[in-house]
Design an enzyme around this catalytic site. Structure first.
Site, short mmCIF file in Angstrom:
data_model
loop_
_atom_site.label_atom_id
_atom_site.label_comp_id
_atom_site.label_asym_id
_atom_site.label_seq_id
_atom_site.Cartn_x
_atom_site.Cartn_y
_atom_site.Cartn_z
N HIS A 125 -5.03 14.55 25.99
CA HIS A 125 -4.10 15.00 27.04
C HIS A 125 -4.13 16.52 27.22
O HIS A 125 -3.68 17.03 28.24
CB HIS A 125 -2.69 14.46 26.82
N HIS A 148 -7.60 18.33 20.16
CA HIS A 148 -7.06 19.32 21.09
C HIS A 148 -7.64 20.72 20.87
O HIS A 148 -8.09 21.37 21.82
CB HIS A 148 -5.53 19.39 20.98
N LYS A 163 3.18 22.31 12.42
CA LYS A 163 4.49 21.79 12.83
C LYS A 163 5.58 22.62 12.17
O LYS A 163 5.34 23.26 11.16
CB LYS A 163 4.62 20.33 12.37
C1 BG6 Z 1 -0.45 14.80 19.97
C2 BG6 Z 1 -0.28 14.87 18.49
O1 BG6 Z 1 -1.76 14.43 20.31
O2 BG6 Z 1 -0.16 16.08 20.54
C3 BG6 Z 1 1.12 15.32 18.12
O3 BG6 Z 1 -0.53 13.59 17.93
C4 BG6 Z 1 1.46 16.62 18.82
O4 BG6 Z 1 1.26 15.46 16.71
C5 BG6 Z 1 1.16 16.53 20.30
O5 BG6 Z 1 2.84 16.88 18.61
C6 BG6 Z 1 1.31 17.89 20.98
O6 BG6 Z 1 1.23 17.76 22.36
P1 BG6 Z 1 1.96 18.77 23.34
O7 BG6 Z 1 1.52 18.36 24.68
O8 BG6 Z 1 3.44 18.60 23.11
O9 BG6 Z 1 1.51 20.14 22.93
#
Ligand code: BG6
Length: 482
Positions: free
Chosen positions: A178, A240, A331
């Site tokens: 995403h 990511h 985190k």
């Molecule tokens: C997810 C992870 O893919 O992305 C999570 O599994 C993380 O651990 C999240 O919190 C972060 O996404 P965003 O869009 O909130 O930065």
């Protein structure tokens, strides 16, 4: 500036795991938003699929509730929500058995785009793909969308690829990351390849180093069971952060086409040098005040899983040799802050006396919050009494520059519409996912074999002190988290 909305072709989108968290929080609210802005054609249909017996009315009521909770544009627009719910139906399907598939087949129309979104455990990807095929539901033009985690290591990712490819061609498979749907991530490509200004400077000759940060203020509450088996490296870096690194480091593709872009990304991953354990810091947040520790949240008092990782990465190619990329993610950090900072080298000759204390030009590409781009420059401080230098930033938040609501479009909306359009540019290719695991695997097995413990850090901090050292010892420093 009002964004232009180009309606997509009519479609049947089947969402497996439709009553689950992701579908209710992201996928369906995202689809509603696309409907609200007029991108969804009249003939679009969404078919929710899950294991539980549920009437169509109950499923629609569930979606209605989720929209109220997760979609700001639904809150005061009951009539629009009602119109959207008309597009939704529900079928009970036993993903690992035989029941429900024939019914699902009857719901699908000929002559429209057909897409299957698997918002389910990866353990079910193969079996669902196979059933779609064997029940004649998947056509050669259909698309299948799968969520992360795409494997736990190289072996499992290869097995998932093999499972999917038994029933679907690579051109039909959409692996979601995403982060690729975030506006600024895409803007990184526009910035680099639609402007003449940056590309001549975009190399080791002019760039001192790059910092990629994805910091979260939330902990792992509620997801401890999954997360404790993954850790930051598998959960965030393999996908990511790797994507951000690839888009920053890749060569200009010859054209903006899915495989041209993805070929260049794979080349970056393949050029990554193995990371020595001295160049990695793992951390785990401890308890502080009334904030529980990672171990409390993960429900594992002995856990050695990292909730933070920082590392120095070298890309072994002509463009980047000698310019390290520092990555960090974690985190329960001080702030939710994701950005890419491209820090330029100093001018070759300094003529101003206090030049030595300045930090140099930097281009900051801010992903969240407040998406935008900032350029750090040095100017003369105004006023008489000497020639003093000051650092200032040229700031451009996209919300202001384009007069758009900040974070107006969620990453998922963009990606789902790309699936319907048949555009794979923002989706990971199978070889790309495997290459990323091939690089991550030795790092993780190195930790496991050495039995090392992550360093403790306080919630609300910038991570463990050793992470600061990673840059200090190279005469550099991390940007503040805020
Ligand atoms: C997810 C992870 O893919 O992305 C999570 O599994 C993380 O651990 C999240 O919190 C972060 O996404 P965003 O869009 O909130 O930065």
């Amino acid at each position: 500036m009002v964004s232009r909305v180009i309606p997509v072709d009519p479609f049947d989108l089947v969402v497996f795991g439709a009553s689950g968290d992701l579908a209710q929080r992201k996928i369906l609210p995202g689809l509603f938003h696309r409907f609200a802005v007029g991108q969804m054609p009249e003939a679009a249909r969404i078919i929710g699929v899950a294991r539980s017996e549920m009437s169509e009315a109950d499923f629609r009521a569930l979606v209605g509730q989720s929209l109220t909770g997760f979609s700001p544009s639904a809150a005061d627009n009951a009539a629009l929500v009602a119109d959207f719910l008309e597009k939704i139906s529900y079928v009970t399907v036993d993903a690992t058995g035989e029941s429900g598939w024939a019914e699902l087949a009857t719901r699908l129309r000929e002559g429209v785009v057909r897409a299957f979104y698997l918002s389910v455990s990866p353990a079910l990807f193969g079996v669902i793909a196979q059933s779609l095929h064997s029940h004649g539901i998947a056509t050669p033009e259909s698309r299948i969308v799968v969520e992360k985690p795409f494997g736990h290591d190289l072996k499992t990712a290869q097995a998932l690829n093999a499972d999917l490819r038994r029933s679907f061609a690579e051109s039909q498979i959409y692996r979601i990351d995403h982060y690729l749907g975030k506006e600024t991530v895409q803007n990184l490509m526009a910035l680099r390849f639609a402007n003449a200004l940056w590309e001549p400077l975009w190399n080791a000759t002019h760039i001192d180093h790059v910092q990629i940060t994805v910091a979260e203020s939330l902990g792992v509450e509620g997801r401890g069971e999954y997360y404790d088996k993954s850790g930051a490296m598998r959960d965030m870096v393999q996908n990511h952060l790797m994507q951000l690194l690839c888009l920053t480091a890749m060569e200009p593709p010859s054209r903006f086409r899915p495989n041209a872009v993805r070929d260049e990304k794979v080349k970056v991953i393949e050029a990554l040098e193995p990371v020595s354990q001295d160049d990695i810091v793992r951390g785990q947040y401890r308890a502080q005040g009334d904030v529980g520790s990672y171990r409390d949240h993960a429900g594992n008092p002995q856990s050695r899983t990292e909730s933070f990782v920082a590392m120095k990465v070298n890309i072994g190619n002509w463009r980047w040799a000698g310019t390290p990329f520092y990555l960090r993610t974690g985190k329960k950090l001080r702030a939710r802050c994701s950005e890419i900072a491209v820090v330029f080298r100093d001018p070759p000759h300094m003529i101003f006396p206090d030049m030595a204390s300045r930090r140099g030009n930097a281009l900051i590409i801010k992903l969240q919050p407040d998406e935008g781009i900032t350029l750090r420059n040095t100017i003369k401080e105004p006023g008489p009494g000497g020639f003093r230098l000051a650092e200032v930033t040229l700031d451009m938040t996209f919300a202001d520059a384009l007069e758009q609501e900040a974070d107006a479009q969620d990453a998922y909306e963009r990606l789902i519409m790309d699936v319907i359009r048949g555009d794979q540019t923002l989706f990971m290719r199978g070889d790309e996912a495997e290459a990323a695991w091939a690089w991550v695997d030795p790092i993780v097995t190195g930790w496991e074999e050495a039995g090392t413990k992550p360093s403790a850090y306080d919630p609300g901090s910038a991570g463990p002190d050793d992470a600061l050292m990673l840059l200090h010892r190279d005469g550099r420093r991390w940007r503040e988290l805020n």
